[in-house]
Design a protein around this motif. Structure first.
Motif, mmCIF file in Angstrom:
data_model
loop_
_atom_site.group_PDB
_atom_site.id
_atom_site.type_symbol
_atom_site.label_atom_id
_atom_site.label_comp_id
_atom_site.label_asym_id
_atom_site.label_seq_id
_atom_site.Cartn_x
_atom_site.Cartn_y
_atom_site.Cartn_z
ATOM 1 N N GLY A 1 -4.081 -0.863 -13.894
ATOM 2 C CA GLY A 1 -3.352 -1.848 -14.693
ATOM 3 C C GLY A 1 -1.859 -1.879 -14.426
ATOM 4 N N ALA A 2 -1.266 -0.721 -14.111
ATOM 5 C CA ALA A 2 0.204 -0.626 -14.102
ATOM 6 C C ALA A 2 0.839 -0.520 -12.725
ATOM 7 C CB ALA A 2 0.641 0.583 -14.931
ATOM 8 N N THR A 3 0.073 -0.264 -11.684
ATOM 9 C CA THR A 3 0.677 0.030 -10.385
ATOM 10 C C THR A 3 1.586 -1.093 -9.893
ATOM 11 O OG1 THR A 3 -1.108 1.520 -9.717
ATOM 12 C CG2 THR A 3 0.199 0.542 -7.974
ATOM 13 N N PHE A 4 1.138 -2.330 -10.001
ATOM 14 C CA PHE A 4 1.979 -3.449 -9.569
ATOM 15 C C PHE A 4 3.286 -3.487 -10.358
ATOM 16 C CE2 PHE A 4 3.419 -7.796 -10.465
ATOM 17 C CZ PHE A 4 3.711 -8.242 -9.175
ATOM 18 N N GLU A 5 3.203 -3.272 -11.665
ATOM 19 C CA GLU A 5 4.394 -3.331 -12.513
ATOM 20 C C GLU A 5 5.380 -2.219 -12.167
ATOM 21 O OE1 GLU A 5 3.045 -3.355 -16.576
ATOM 22 O OE2 GLU A 5 1.520 -4.864 -16.149
ATOM 23 N N VAL A 6 4.868 -1.012 -11.978
ATOM 24 C CA VAL A 6 5.755 0.103 -11.640
ATOM 25 C C VAL A 6 6.403 -0.132 -10.279
ATOM 26 C CG1 VAL A 6 5.893 2.595 -11.227
ATOM 27 C CG2 VAL A 6 4.433 1.717 -13.056
ATOM 28 N N GLU B 1 -9.138 -1.878 -4.173
ATOM 29 C CA GLU B 1 -9.564 -1.046 -5.297
ATOM 30 C C GLU B 1 -8.718 -1.334 -6.534
ATOM 31 O OE1 GLU B 1 -11.395 1.769 -7.707
ATOM 32 O OE2 GLU B 1 -12.030 0.920 -5.790
ATOM 33 N N LEU B 2 -7.410 -1.392 -6.375
ATOM 34 C CA LEU B 2 -6.520 -1.585 -7.521
ATOM 35 C C LEU B 2 -6.680 -2.948 -8.157
ATOM 36 C CD1 LEU B 2 -3.243 0.123 -6.215
ATOM 37 C CD2 LEU B 2 -4.741 0.952 -8.035
ATOM 38 N N PHE B 3 -6.924 -3.968 -7.328
ATOM 39 C CA PHE B 3 -7.014 -5.332 -7.856
ATOM 40 C C PHE B 3 -8.463 -5.814 -7.948
ATOM 41 C CE2 PHE B 3 -2.739 -5.137 -5.982
ATOM 42 C CZ PHE B 3 -1.996 -5.445 -7.108
ATOM 43 N N THR C 1 0.830 -1.202 0.000
ATOM 44 C CA THR C 1 0.000 0.000 0.000
ATOM 45 C C THR C 1 0.866 1.254 0.000
ATOM 46 O OG1 THR C 1 -1.773 -1.165 1.160
ATOM 47 C CG2 THR C 1 -1.806 1.235 1.248
ATOM 48 N N TYR C 2 1.929 1.226 0.785
ATOM 49 C CA TYR C 2 2.866 2.358 0.819
ATOM 50 C C TYR C 2 3.471 2.598 -0.557
ATOM 51 C CZ TYR C 2 7.181 4.911 1.956
ATOM 52 O OH TYR C 2 8.211 5.822 1.982
ATOM 53 N N MET C 3 3.884 1.526 -1.217
ATOM 54 C CA MET C 3 4.475 1.650 -2.547
ATOM 55 C C MET C 3 3.434 2.095 -3.576
ATOM 56 S SD MET C 3 7.737 1.000 -2.452
ATOM 57 C CE MET C 3 8.172 0.544 -4.133
ATOM 58 N N PHE C 4 2.227 1.565 -3.469
ATOM 59 C CA PHE C 4 1.180 1.929 -4.421
ATOM 60 C C PHE C 4 0.871 3.423 -4.356
ATOM 61 C CE2 PHE C 4 -0.806 -2.588 -4.188
ATOM 62 C CZ PHE C 4 0.237 -3.066 -4.959
#
Length: 291
Positions: free
Chosen positions: A135-140, A284-286, A105-108
């Motif tokens: 779509g991209a948050t995990f990848e970044v 929310e992101l996933f 969560t901190y990284m997101f």
């Protein structure tokens, strides 16, 4: 559109992969030469570097008030390395999940703020901004984590915290992290510059085929501009023959990361069903729903 609607999910993904591959090949064959970066490309890279500096603290000094497994703290209160162990029930593995959810969560949040600094991102409709971030948050995040990954020790050195996740008994780790770990080793071997990392982040962020993106042509053009800037940067700063195929290697790594992202989301949902741990932002992101 009608053709995609009657295609299977696997066929649609295969078609999209083919389009991405042809796009990489087209850009890889573009006759840019090693004449240096244009003013626009230099400005683009400076903005990305500024966004990175403002939103990613490699010392993790602001990562506080997180849930922590007892194994993480020493008797003097200091935080120590965590190497997960698990019995067959997976109890020890699950005890780490709340902490990892806090770290994620901190990284997101950092990635979301990174995107907001980029002028091209702010100009997009809010609906597309949300779709691109989902779509991209995990990848970044993985690209950022790679900058603090120590390939010699197999640990992510996050300031006062460090994580070593190569325990062979880790059922949770094997399910969720083994492909990620292999990716980090391969990417680290490329010995990328900071500029190359941020350009990779931008290419990942501006992916036109994320679900829900409306202005696909606009996003596609932006992604291509970032990719061409990456290619020009490499040609300008890495003229040695050994780096001749670096651009194509980087684009291949981004494709691999895209695949890991899809696998990660599916596995995350399965683990969430067994042991709910995701934060509201992760839900929310996933697209995790309660119950």
């Amino acid at each position: 559109m009608k053709k995609e609607m009657i295609m299977s999910d696997a066929a649609v993904e295969q078609r999209r992969a083919l389009i991405r591959r042809k796009k990489r090949e087209r850009m890889g064959a573009s006759p840019l030469g090693a004449k240096g970066l244009s003013e626009e490309q230099q400005t683009m890279i400076r903005e990305l570097m500024d966004a990175q500096m403002k939103t990613f603290d490699t010392t993790f000094s602001n990562f506080k008030d997180f849930r922590v497994c007892l194994r993480l703290r020493g008797e003097d209160g200091s935080v120590q390395n965590y190497t997960p162990q698990a019995d067959r029930s997976g109890a020890e593995i699950f005890s780490l999940l709340p902490h990892m959810a806090d770290m994620s969560t901190y990284m997101f949040k950092g990635v979301i703020n990174f995107a907001k600094v980029i002028s091209h991102f702010r100009e997009l409709p809010i609906e597309d901004q949300i779709s691109l971030l989902k779509g991209a948050t995990f990848e970044v995040c993985q690209l950022r984590f790679n900058t603090v990954f120590n390939a010699e020790t197999g640990t992510w050195e996050c300031g006062r915290l460090s994580y070593c996740l190569e325990d062979p008994a880790g059922g949770f780790q094997q399910l969720l992290l083994e492909p990620v770990l292999k990716f980090h080793y391969r990417l680290k071997r490329l010995q990328l510059h900071k500029e190359e990392y941020v350009l990779m982040q931008a290419i990942s962020l501006f992916s036109p085929d994320r679900p829900g993106v409306v202005q696909r042509s606009v996003v596609d053009q932006l992604q291509e501009r970032f990719a061409i800037a990456l290619k020009a940067y490499i040609e300008c700063n890495r003229p040695q023959p050994a780096h001749r195929f670096l651009f194509l290697k980087i684009m291949a790594m981004l494709t691999e990361l895209r695949s890991i992202n899809a696998q990660h989301t599916q596995k995350l949902l399965r683990i969430q069903d067994i042991h709910p741990f995701a934060s509201p932002l992760m839900q929310e992101l996933f697209s995790i729903t309660d119950g």
